[in-house]
Design an enzyme around this catalytic site. Structure first.
Site, short mmCIF file in Angstrom:
data_model
loop_
_atom_site.label_atom_id
_atom_site.label_comp_id
_atom_site.label_asym_id
_atom_site.label_seq_id
_atom_site.Cartn_x
_atom_site.Cartn_y
_atom_site.Cartn_z
N CYS A 63 0.80 -1.22 0.00
CA CYS A 63 0.00 0.00 0.00
C CYS A 63 0.83 1.26 0.00
O CYS A 63 1.99 1.28 0.44
CB CYS A 63 -0.87 0.09 1.26
SG CYS A 63 -1.89 -1.31 1.56
N GLY B 286 1.42 0.15 -5.04
CA GLY B 286 0.15 -0.59 -5.14
C GLY B 286 -0.55 -0.24 -6.42
O GLY B 286 -0.88 0.92 -6.64
N ASN C 131 -1.60 1.63 5.72
CA ASN C 131 -0.53 0.86 5.11
C ASN C 131 0.08 -0.01 6.20
O ASN C 131 0.51 0.50 7.22
CB ASN C 131 0.53 1.80 4.52
CG ASN C 131 1.72 1.04 3.94
OD1 ASN C 131 1.64 -0.15 3.68
ND2 ASN C 131 2.82 1.75 3.74
N GLY C 132 0.10 -1.30 5.99
CA GLY C 132 0.65 -2.19 7.00
C GLY C 132 -0.17 -3.45 7.13
O GLY C 132 -0.96 -3.79 6.24
N TYR D 64 14.40 -1.85 -2.09
CA TYR D 64 13.55 -1.95 -3.29
C TYR D 64 12.25 -1.16 -3.24
O TYR D 64 11.84 -0.59 -4.25
CB TYR D 64 13.22 -3.42 -3.54
CG TYR D 64 12.30 -3.65 -4.70
CD1 TYR D 64 12.77 -3.58 -6.02
CD2 TYR D 64 10.95 -3.93 -4.49
CE1 TYR D 64 11.90 -3.78 -7.09
CE2 TYR D 64 10.09 -4.13 -5.57
CZ TYR D 64 10.56 -4.06 -6.86
OH TYR D 64 9.72 -4.24 -7.91
#
Lengths: 491, 491, 491, 491
Positions: free
Chosen positions: D20, D46, D121-122, D262
C-alpha cells in the site's frame, strides 16, 4: 394481453409503485435459476435493481445489479456464481440515496452464528429511531436501507437461537414487511402482524418456494400452496421440515387493497381472490355507480383494460382499442422543437384516430395520482376528434401517502390531495369524471362493504387511516415544527 | 393496449418480421431529434440496429448502433453529433452476416458529386448478380448489404445528374424497395414500381417528412399528406420545392397485404385503410366463416387482440383476457431443471387460470408460422383447465417464403408449407382450427375479393405467386441443381 | 533499462513519433499469436490502435481495436477469432480524422480476384491527387487513410496478375512505404524505392516473418535473415517459396536516419548497424564536439540514456541518475491550484535532489522538438539545486517537417524552425547548449560523413532536403497561395 | 531513467511487493486533486486498486476503483465528486478475497460521533483474533480487510473523545501500520510504535500533507517537513493547529530496511537517507565484498540500475545496457507454439546482443525471491552469446516471509528459504553468485553494522527475527498442528 406495468424511466407514468418483490426457494437444484425466473415474473414490482443470494452448503454467494433481471441473471455464467440448493432474491423499484449497489438486496452479514441474508418487501416506519440507538452502541451501517436495521437488531440480540433473535428484532420493528431470510440452517419467511405486504408459499418438486405473488409460482412451474398468513413466521429446514409460528399473537389482518387495484399482476391470486376478477368487478361497479351515454369504452393501456372490459360488459357499450401503447417506451427523448404538444405522451400512447373520430368515449384508468398523464390522454382523444370524453377511475381518489413500501408523491402533489372532484375534472379537462366509491371497491373484492370500525384492508392511501404508528414521520414533523416550517398533515 | 410487437431475443416469437423501417425529414430544425422519435415509433419494424445520418449544410454525420432507438438516440449528446436541417434513419430487424455495424443503415458514400446517403426498406432480388458485375469492374464493397449495390450503381453511372444516376441505377434493380436518399442538394424518396414496401409523406411545419408508417408522423406531430405512390420518385429541395416523377411508367400496384395482417401498427393507415379496422374485420370474417360454440374469446396477446374483438363482437361471445403477457420478455433464461414444461412460454404468456378454468375457449392469433408457439399456448390453456380450445387464425395459411425484405423461415419450416389443415390442428393439439380464407382477407380490407388475374396486393406468402422475377434465387437453385442437391420449389 | 518510449497521452512528450509498425508471418501455426507478440514488441512505433488480419485457407478474419496490443490481443478468445497459418498486423500512432476503427489497419477489400489485405508503414505524398481521380471514376472510399488509395489502384488495374496489379499501383504512388500484403495466394512485402521506412525479414521454423524492426523477430523467437532492400518486392507462397523482384529499377537508397536517433528500439539492428551502438557513438561524438566541465552526466530518461553513457565514457565524467522517470505516466491530471510550477513534468520526471544538489550537470537528450519539455527539465534541475546545467543533444537541430509517415509539428512550432542556437539556449535557459553536427551524426553511424551530392540517408528533418516530390503539399500550397494566405516554406 | 517498478500482471515479476501507499492533505483547496497526484507518485506501492475520500465541511465523499490512479482519478469529473479541503487516499497492491471494491480503502463508517475514514498501510497481525471477539458482540463486518477491525474497535470504544477512542483501539492492535484518519474535526496520522511502515509529513502552502514517501511531496509541489516518528500520533485541525502525541511510550524504532533495498522510489528520502545513495552504496559494498573479473556491468532493469552504477564505479568495469526492458509489459500473451523458449521473458527483457556477445558479464539485481526470473535472465544472456555470467544481488538472501504488509511467497517458495548459496547458483545457472552481507547492507545505509542485540531496522525477511508477536499466525499454526499437518516454521 400485456397487463403488467413496464418501466418508465424519465417521464414517469403517474402511478403508485410497489417498491419490491421477493422470491426464495429451498431444497431443490438450480435454486438460483428458479429465483431468477421467479424474480423476472415479479419484475413489475421493481425495475431498478435486482439481487440474488445463494447458499451451497458451506458458503453464501451474492450478485447484485442495476437494471432488469433478464439483463443480469439470464446467462449460465451469471448463475454459475450462485450455486446451491437455497437461494433468495429481490427486485427493487428505486435505488434511493445514490448508494449504488449497497442498498440493493438481499442484504447479507456475517454474524457470530454464521451468515445471514435477508430480502425485504415493505417499509419499517421507525427505522431512523432504531438506527440511531444502534449506532450509539457501536453498530456500523453499510447502507441507508431500513432493512439493515433488522440485521443489526439480530446481530446484537442476546437471545440464543436465530429464531428467537429474529423474533426479538421484529418485535422492535414497526411497519410493513414481507421477509425472506436465509441462514446456514435454512430459510425463514414472515409477514408483519397485519400482513400489509403480500407473501405466498408454493411447492416445486421437493422444494419450498416463497414469493410476493402467485404469478412467480406459475412461471417457475411451482404449485401454489397457500399464502403466508399475516403475522406468520415459517421456518423451512434443508430436510424439508416446515414449522409455522405465530410470535405476534392475534392481530386483525389488513392487507394492502391497492394490490387488487394495480400492484399485482392480473393473473395473480391475492388474499384468496383473482386479481383480474377484482378489476373487472370494479369496472362493473363503476358502470353501475357512474353510468354514462357513450359510443365506446376505451381503456387507458395497459392497466385500465380489465376494468374497461368489466365496464363494457356491464354497460353494453362496445370495448375498443382507442389508444395504442408502444412497447418501446423507455428514456425520454429530446423533443424536436417544432413537434406538436404532447409528443412525449404520444410516443407512449397514440390515439387510434380511425376508431375515435366523432365518437363519445368513456376512458377507463385504474387510478389517478398526479393527474398529469390523465390530462394529456384526454387531450389526445380530443385531438383525434372524440366528440365527448368521459373519465372513469377504477379506484377511489388517492389523497394520502403510503409509508409501507410504496413510492408515493407527497400529498401536495396528489391530485386528490389538493382538489375536489369538480376541480379534478376541470384539471384533466374531461366532460365528466367519476371514481369508484370506497364501498364499491370493497364490494368488488367480495365484501359487503368497508367495515368502518375495523377495516378489512389497509386503504390508507384513500382514507388516511394508517393501521400502524408512524414514528419516524412523527419525529420528522416534530423536528420540522421546531424549525417552524409548515407541516404536511398527512397522518 | 400494447399492440406493437416487442423484441424477442433468444426464444423467437414465431412471427414473420418486417426487416426495416425508414424515416426522413428535410427543412426543419432538430431534424435528427425528429428522426429519432420517428424511428422509435417504427421500432416494431426492426429492433436489432438503428442508424441516423444528418446533413448540416456542409457535412454529413452518421451514428449507428446495435439495439433500440431509445437506448442509443435519446440523449442530447447523441443527437448533438447529428446537427442540421435534414436527416434520415433506419431501424433494422436483423444484422445478418456478423458484419457488425457495417451493414447498419443509412449507408453513406463520398461520390464525385458529393455525399450520398441511403436508407432502404425492402430487398433487391438480383443483388448478388449486380454485385459480381460491379466487383469485376473494380468496385470495392464495404458491407454485405444489398443496399450497397444501389450506391455503386449510382457511383459508376455515366448520367450527369443525381436524379438520372439514381433512376439509371434503380432500372437495373429488381425486387422491393422503399428508399430515402440524401445528397447535398436535398432528399429523395421512392417506392419500387409495384409499391411492395410502404412509404408515406407528411408535413411538420415547413418540413417534409417521409416514413414507413403513418404512426411515425403522429408521434413526431406531423400531418399525414398522402402515401408515396408505387413507382413514384419524389425530390424535395432545401427551399421546400417538391417534384414528383414516375420514371418506371405504369405498373399495377401490389402492396404487401401482410402489412394489414401484422406488420403495421394498428394505429397506422396503410394503403388508405385503418389497420385496426382491417384486423377487426378479419376477426368478423372469421366469426362468419368459421363459427364455434364457446364461452370466451381469448386473444393471443398482443397481436391477436383486434381480430379477437372483431370475432367477439360478431359472435356475441365475451372477450376476456385469458392469457397475460409479461412486458419483461427478453433473453432466454436458464431453466431450472425441476421446472415444469413450458416455463419458457409461461415467462412470456401466462394463463389467467381464474378465467379459463372449465371454459370453452376460442383462441385468436394473427398468423401461424412455425406453429411451435401456437402448440404451447394451446397446452397452457389446457393446463389451466380449459374445457375446449378452438384456434382461429386471422390470416390464410402462410406456406411460402418472402423475398421482399421480410424475414421468413424456409418453406420446410413453415407449418403450412408441410402440412394440411387437419395435420396442423393435430400438431397444435387444438379441438378445432380454422384460417380466414384468402377472399375473406381481401373482403376485410375493403375489396370484393381477390382478383385472380391481377391481384390487388402482393400475397405471395399465402399464394406463392411472386410479382417479380427472383434472379439470385434462380441462380442459387441452378447452382444447387448442378450439385444435385434436392431443391426447394418455393417459386 | 527501459529505453522504449511509452505512450504519452494528453501532455505530449515533445518527441517526433513514428506512425506505424507492421508485422507479418506466413507458413506457421498460430500465425495471429505470433503477430500479436510481434506487434507488442513494436508497440513503441504506434500506441493508439492495432489490427490483425489472418487467413485460414478459405477466409480472411480481421480484428481492430483502439489501444495497446496487450489490451486487445493477449487472450485466447481474441486470437481464436483469427485462425490460420498467415497473418499480418499493424500498430498505429494516431487515429486522425475521428473515423474510429475504419482507418485502423490492416485494410481489407474483396476484389474480383479475391480478398486483399494490406498493412502500411509510411505516407503517400500524392494520395489526395490519386484519390480524386479514383472517385471521379466511381471508386467509393471507406476511410481517409492514404493506404486505401493503393487498394483502389489495385482493384481498378487492368493487369492480369496480382503482382502486376500491385506493381502497377505502386508505380503511381509517391512517398514512403513499407507494405505487407496478403492475398489467398500468399504474402508480399515491399519497400519504396529509397527504402525510407524500415522492413526486415526473418525465419521462425518453416515460417517467413516480416517486421518493421529486428526486435520483433527476437521477441517471437525468429531468426533475423536480412532486411527487405529498398525497392525490393518479395513474394512468399504457402509452400515456402520466396521470390524477390526489383520492379522499380536502381535508385539510391535513403533510409530514415532518425531510426538511429530515436524511433527504433536500442536492441534493434537497423540498416545493418546496432542502434544502441549508434546512440552511444553519438554521445561520444558530442563529448568530442562539445565538451564541457561538469560533475555529472545526467540522461533525460529514457531516450537520452545510451548517448549519456557514451558521453560519460568519452569524457570521464560520472554517469548518474539525476532524474527519475515514473512508469505510471498516462493522462494529464487535474492540477491542484496551489501546487508549484511544473508539477505536470514532475509527475513524469522528478529530480533526484540528493544527487543533483550543488553539482554541475550535463543533461543529455536525444533531440529537441518544441523545446517545452527541455525547458522544464532544466528548471527542475535548477529547482533541485544544480549549480550549472549544460544541455547536449544527440541529433542536429530538427527544423523541418517529415512527410513520410512521421508525426511532426508544423515548422513554426519546431524550436529549431524558428530560432538560432543562442535563442534556443535562452529559451530552455541552459548554461550552454550544443547539438551534434550533421557530419558527426553520419560518423556515428559508421560513415565518413554526409555525402552532400548524394546523401546516404533521408535526413530531411535536419536539412530540409526531401528525397521525393511532395505533390499533395504543393497542391495545398498552390491553393493556399490563391487565397493569398502566407505559406510555410518547408519544402 | 525509469526506476519505479511497473505492474506485472500475469507473469509475475518475482519481487516482494509493498501492499500500500497512503496520502492525505488537510487545509488546502483541491484536496482531492492533490491526493490523486500524490497517489500517482506512490503508484509503485500498489497498482490494483485506488480510493480517495474527501470531506467538504459537511459530508464525506468516496470513490473507489480497480486499476491505476491515472485511469480513475485524472479527470475533472472524477474529482468533482470529491469536493472539499481535506482528502486522503490509498493505493493497494492486491485485492485479495474477491470482495471487489469493498476492501478498497479508505474505509469509511458513520459512527455515533460522525463520519470516520481511514487509510492504512501495513498489516495487523492479530486481526483475526480481534475480529472474532467483535463479531461475538454484534459487530457486522463489511470487508475482509484487517483495517476494518480498527474501525469497529473505535466504534465500540467507551472513551469519550475520538483521540482517546483511536488510541484505545490501537493499543489492542499488534503489527505494522501507518494510518491516515479523517473525521469531521480534522486529520490524524500515526505510525506503529516501531515505525515499521513509513510515513512523512510536508507543507503545501497552508495545507498539511502526509504521505508514504517524500516523492509524493515532490510531485504535488509540497515541502518535506519531517517524517512522522515511530509511535507518533499527529492531529491536524482545520485551523492548521498540529498536535503531536506519543501514546505508546518509548519503543526502539525498527523501520523496514527493504524500503532502502527496493520498495521506495530512488528519488525518495527514507529514514533520513537518500534511497538512491543507499542503493549505489550497496553496489559498492558488493563490488568490495564479491569482486569479479568481467568486461561489462549489466543491470537487470530497472531495479538493479543504481546498484549497478555503484558496482561499476567501485570496480571500474564499464556500465552498459545489456538488457533492454519494454515499457509495454502487461498481460501474458498466448505463446505461438513454435516460438523459442523464454519468449515470455523476452517480451519484457530482451538482450542487447550487439553489446553482450562474447563478453564476460556481471549482472546486478536488487534481490532474488523465487529465482525464476533470475534463471531466465541468465539464460537470455547466454543465448545472446555472453562468455560468462556472474550474478550479484544487492540484498542478503530473502529467506523469510513478511507479516507487516508486504506480499511475500511462503517460505517454501523463496529460493533462499530452501537452498544454500551453491544450490542457488546452480539453480539460476550463473558462473558465480554473491549476495551483499547483512552487515554490508547496514553499512550501506550509514551504520557501522547490524546491532545484533537491538537491530536498528526490521530485517525479518533476511534474518527471521520478527519484532512483534504474530498472534494470528500462531493461532493458525496451532490449528494446523491439531490437524497434524506439517507446519512451516517461519517464526
Amino acid at each position: 394481453m400485456t397487463l403488467t406495468h413496464p418501466l418508465d424511466h424519465g417521464d414517469g407514468d403517474d402511478k403508485l409503485h410497489e417498491e419490491c418483490g421477493v422470491f426464495g426457494i429451498i431444497g431443490g437444484p438450480d435454486a438460483s435459476a428458479a429465483t431468477a425466473l421467479g424474480l423476472h415474473a415479479l419484475q413489475h414490482r421493481g425495475q431498478e435493481a435486482v439481487g440474488i443470494t445463494s447458499w451451497d452448503g458451506s458458503e453464501f454467494f451474492t450478485r447484485r445489479a442495476l437494471g432488469h433481471v433478464a439483463e443480469n441473471f439470464s446467462t449460465a455464467e451469471s448463475l454459475a456464481e450462485l450455486p446451491g440448493h437455497m437461494a433468495a432474491g429481490h427486485v427493487r423499484y428505486s435505488t434511493t440515496g445514490g448508494a449504488g449497489l449497497r442498498n440493493v438486496q438481499p442484504l447479507y452479514a456475517d454474524l457470530a452464528s454464521g451468515g445471514f441474508a435477508v430480502a425485504h418487501n415493505g417499509n419499517i416506519s421507525n427505522a431512523m429511531q432504531l438506527r440511531q440507538e444502534l449506532v450509539q452502541k457501536g453498530s456500523i451501517f453499510q447502507s441507508t436501507s431500513d432493512t439493515e436495521v433488522i440485521i443489526h437488531l439480530v446481530a446484537t440480540s442476546r437471545y440464543p437461537t436465530m429464531l428467537d433473535k429474529l423474533v426479538d428484532a421484529l418485535r422492535m420493528v414497526e411497519g410493513a414487511y414481507a421477509l425472506i431470510v436465509m441462514t446456514p440452517r435454512g430459510m425463514a419467511a414472515c409477514r408483519d402482524p397485519m400482513g400489509i405486504r403480500p407473501l405466498v408459499m408454493g411447492k416445486l418438486g421437493d422444494a419450498t418456494v416463497f414469493a410476493s405473488e402467485t404469478v412467480a409460482l406459475d412461471v417457475v412451474g411451482a404449485e401454489f400452496t397457500r399464502q403466508v398468513e399475516p403475522g406468520e413466521f415459517i421456518e423451512v429446514d434443508f430436510d424439508g421440515t416446515i414449522r409455522s409460528h405465530r410470535p405476534f399473537g392475534d392481530v386483525q389482518a389488513r392487507p394492502c387493497i391497492f394490490e387488487h387495484v394495480y400492484f399485482s399482476r392480473p393473473d395473480s391470486v391475492f388474499n384468496k381472490r383473482s386479481v383480474y376478477d377484482s378489476r373487472k368487478n370494479i369496472g362493473m361497479e363503476l358502470a353501475r355507480e357512474a353510468p354514462c351515454e357513450a359510443d365506446l369504452v376505451v381503456p387507458v393501456p395497459d392497466s385500465g383494460v380489465p376494468a374497461a372490459i368489466g365496464f363494457a360488459q356491464e354497460s353494453g357499450i362496445p370495448f375498443e382499442l382507442g389508444i395504442i401503447r408502444s412497447h418501446y417506451v423507455g428514456r425520454t427523448f429530446i423533443q424536436p422543437s417544432d413537434a406538436s404538444r404532447h409528443a412525449g405522451v404520444k410516443r407512449k400512447h397514440n390515439a387510434n384516430r380511425a376508431i375515435v373520430e366523432g365518437k363519445r368515449i368513456v376512458l377507463i384508468d385504474d387510478s389517478i395520482v398526479r393527474g398529469t398523464t390523465s390530462m394529456k390522454i384526454v387531450q389526445i382523444m380530443r385531438d383525434a376528434g372524440a366528440a365527448e370524453v368521459h373519465f372513469r377511475v377504477a379506484s377511489p381518489p388517492t389523497g394520502h401517502g403510503c409509508y409501507y413500501g410504496v413510492d408515493t408523491p407527497e400529498r401536495s402533489k396528489l391530485l386528490a390531495g389538493r382538489m375536489d372532484l369538480e376541480a379534478m375534472r376541470e384539471f384533466i379537462k374531461a366532460d365528466s369524471l367519476a371514481f369508484v366509491s370506497i364501498d364499491g371497491l370493497y364490494r368488488a373484492v367480495g365484501l359487503p362493504g368497508r367495515d368502518k370500525a375495523c377495516p378489512q384492508y389497509c386503504d390508507a392511501c384513500f382514507t388516511g387511516e394508517y393501521p400502524t404508528p408512524l414514528t419516524d414521520l412523527a419525529d420528522r414533523k416534530a423536528k420540522d415544527a421546531q424549525l417552524t416550517f409548515p407541516v404536511n398533515e398527512d397522518a
